[in-house]
Design a protein around this motif. Sequence first.
Motif, short mmCIF file in Angstrom:
data_model
loop_
_atom_site.label_atom_id
_atom_site.label_comp_id
_atom_site.label_asym_id
_atom_site.label_seq_id
_atom_site.Cartn_x
_atom_site.Cartn_y
_atom_site.Cartn_z
N HIS A 95 0.77 -1.23 -0.07
CA HIS A 95 -0.09 -0.18 -0.07
C HIS A 95 0.79 1.32 -0.14
CE1 HIS A 95 -4.00 -1.18 0.96
NE2 HIS A 95 -3.83 -2.05 1.37
N ARG A 142 -6.87 1.99 -5.38
CA ARG A 142 -7.42 2.60 -4.30
C ARG A 142 -8.27 3.63 -4.72
NH1 ARG A 142 -5.27 3.85 1.69
NH2 ARG A 142 -7.22 4.78 2.32
N HIS A 193 -9.91 -1.29 -4.37
CA HIS A 193 -9.77 -1.07 -2.83
C HIS A 193 -10.33 0.09 -2.28
CE1 HIS A 193 -7.52 0.06 0.42
NE2 HIS A 193 -7.42 -0.90 0.97
N HIS A 195 -10.53 2.29 1.95
CA HIS A 195 -10.46 2.10 3.35
C HIS A 195 -11.20 3.42 3.68
CE1 HIS A 195 -8.72 1.52 7.25
NE2 HIS A 195 -8.16 2.87 7.14
N SER A 198 -10.80 4.59 10.48
CA SER A 198 -10.40 3.77 11.75
C SER A 198 -11.32 3.64 12.76
CB SER A 198 -8.76 3.81 12.14
OG SER A 198 -8.18 2.83 12.50
N GLY A 235 -9.59 -1.86 6.31
CA GLY A 235 -9.76 -2.30 7.75
C GLY A 235 -10.77 -1.53 8.44
N PHE A 237 -12.06 -1.63 11.78
CA PHE A 237 -12.94 -2.18 12.84
C PHE A 237 -12.52 -1.79 14.27
CE2 PHE A 237 -12.12 -5.16 9.29
CZ PHE A 237 -13.24 -4.80 8.41
N GLU A 278 -8.94 -5.63 5.81
CA GLU A 278 -7.67 -5.48 6.09
C GLU A 278 -7.52 -4.91 7.74
OE1 GLU A 278 -6.45 -2.27 3.45
OE2 GLU A 278 -5.81 -3.93 1.99
N GLY A 280 -6.43 -4.11 11.19
CA GLY A 280 -5.23 -3.98 12.11
C GLY A 280 -5.40 -3.80 13.62
N ARG A 281 -5.79 -2.64 13.92
CA ARG A 281 -6.29 -2.60 15.20
C ARG A 281 -7.17 -3.60 15.97
NH1 ARG A 281 -7.12 2.88 17.28
NH2 ARG A 281 -7.56 3.46 15.09
N ARG A 317 -0.79 8.25 20.96
CA ARG A 317 -2.27 8.41 20.66
C ARG A 317 -2.80 9.30 21.76
NH1 ARG A 317 -5.50 5.05 20.54
NH2 ARG A 317 -6.48 5.50 18.48
N1 LLP Z 1 -5.92 -0.63 5.41
C1 LLP Z 1 -5.56 0.59 4.94
C2 LLP Z 1 -5.33 0.86 3.82
C3 LLP Z 1 -5.21 1.46 5.96
O1 LLP Z 1 -4.78 2.85 5.81
C4 LLP Z 1 -5.46 1.21 7.46
C5 LLP Z 1 -5.10 2.16 8.48
C6 LLP Z 1 -5.71 -0.23 7.87
C7 LLP Z 1 -6.10 -0.86 6.85
C8 LLP Z 1 -6.02 -0.83 9.16
O2 LLP Z 1 -7.00 0.00 9.69
P1 LLP Z 1 -7.51 -0.41 11.33
O3 LLP Z 1 -7.94 -1.83 11.15
O4 LLP Z 1 -6.34 -0.69 12.05
O5 LLP Z 1 -8.33 0.42 11.74
N2 LLP Z 1 -2.46 5.77 13.95
C9 LLP Z 1 -4.15 5.91 14.07
C10 LLP Z 1 -4.87 4.81 13.02
C11 LLP Z 1 -4.15 5.03 11.59
C12 LLP Z 1 -4.89 4.18 10.71
C13 LLP Z 1 -4.29 4.10 9.36
N3 LLP Z 1 -4.90 3.30 8.35
C14 LLP Z 1 -4.48 5.37 15.28
O6 LLP Z 1 -3.66 5.33 16.26
O7 LLP Z 1 -5.54 5.66 15.57
#
Ligand code: LLP
Length: 419
Positions: A95, A142, A193, A195, A198, A235, A237, A278, A280-281, A317
């Motif tokens: 990405h 994207r 794609h 996103h 978050s 992602g 969630f 996708e 992550g968190r 954070r």
């Molecule tokens: N896919 C893409 C293209 C993304 O940009 C991100 C997160 C994810 C997946 C994963 O998202 P998640 O499931 O983790 O929400 N630093 C910030 C969060 C930044 C997220 C950036 N992109 C925080 O600490 O809240």
Amino acid sequence: MSMIADVPVKDLVKTYGTPLVVYDAGALRSRLKEFTENFQSDRFETGILYASKAFSCKAVLKLANEYGLYVDAVSCGEIHTALAAGYDPAKIVFHGNNKTADDLQYALTKGIGTIVVDNLMEAQLLDQMIRGTDHTIHTLVRVNPGISAHTHHYIVTGHVDSKFGISLLNESELVDTIRILKDNPNISFDGFHSHIGSQIFEKQAFVEEIRKLFETAADFREKYGISCNTMDFGGGFAAVYTEEDHPIPIKEVCDTILSTCTEEEDRLHTGIQKVLIEPGRSIVAEAGYNLYTVGFLKKTPNRSYVFVDGGMSDNIRPALYQAKYDAYIDGKETEPVKETMTVAGKCCESGDILIEAIDLPEVKSGDILVMKTCGAYGYAMASHYNKLPLPAVVFAEDGNHRTVIRRETFEHMIALEED
Ligand code: LLP
């Protein structure tokens, strides 16, 4: 006495010191299992990408690999880490909104499976670089569906100006981008794609996103003869940080995404065969704890401070997003609340507050403060501010524990410096 994964917090502190990041590895496993068991469909091939920006290290990537996840990497550093963890390069998805020629070359040379193309210039560069070579690559493009979903709210018209992806409002740029990819025999254009944000709590935001992408696929097939077989919905969630947070359960997230895809495919017959997400968190956040030793206590006219031996350098954070956290004092979980306190770090910055207000029992210097839900974007966003060494990271599981990232030393911090 509190425990993490059947290991007394005291033992962890005694063995590794503080500040310390501890993951309950069993909790990581159950999240990975929950996603893989629930993101299954009779209708579509499904795939889950671990968004490694949330926490990238060999140990966590090895776990993700064990459960069959792909990896979302957003830099060559994240690719390198996934490869070092033993990942098949074909399972890495690259990405980023500003990949350099060096980045793309690295990805091609390493045999990365898929590149998510962010914009027209990237398509042009990739086209030039790969043409006539032995490399082949899958791509997704994207798009920005104009849905911005942030904590508790989703705003359908929001964020058309995001730096990521091509806005669906810029249709001609999107068509040009896809045509470049489709016209290159070394590149396969697989699909779209997006996103949308978050820490999303609203199911409806994902439903809107999916509908928008399916409508785009149907539209592009009809208008331009561009067909695709894959959709990646990103992602976002949410995780539980404090008792105010009520995320959509993982099973419900998966069911909603897959049933919406089925409905849309029944309605629009786009030819989509594969759907990806996708997270992550939601995989790593709740499994992680930050352990700090309480140092001095200070009363100001309006506040009672607890100072801890870490801070914004290991968790930016709260300072960056006003993120809220919950915490407890090891061994005092059942003691009555004495007062509302502010947990502050040791960095030289007034904004270095980890928790603005938390009800705590009587706190003493030397107590251990356990901060919950620190597993995502904590260590990943840590810095050397004030030249504080990065903490150690430990995995605890079934009463055992092991280091997965060693604590930095002062020598590590000056190792690259020249006189
Ligand atoms: N896919 C893409 C293209 C993304 O940009 C991100 C997160 C994810 C997946 C994963 O998202 P998640 O499931 O983790 O929400 N630093 C910030 C969060 C930044 C997220 C950036 N992109 C925080 O600490 O809240």
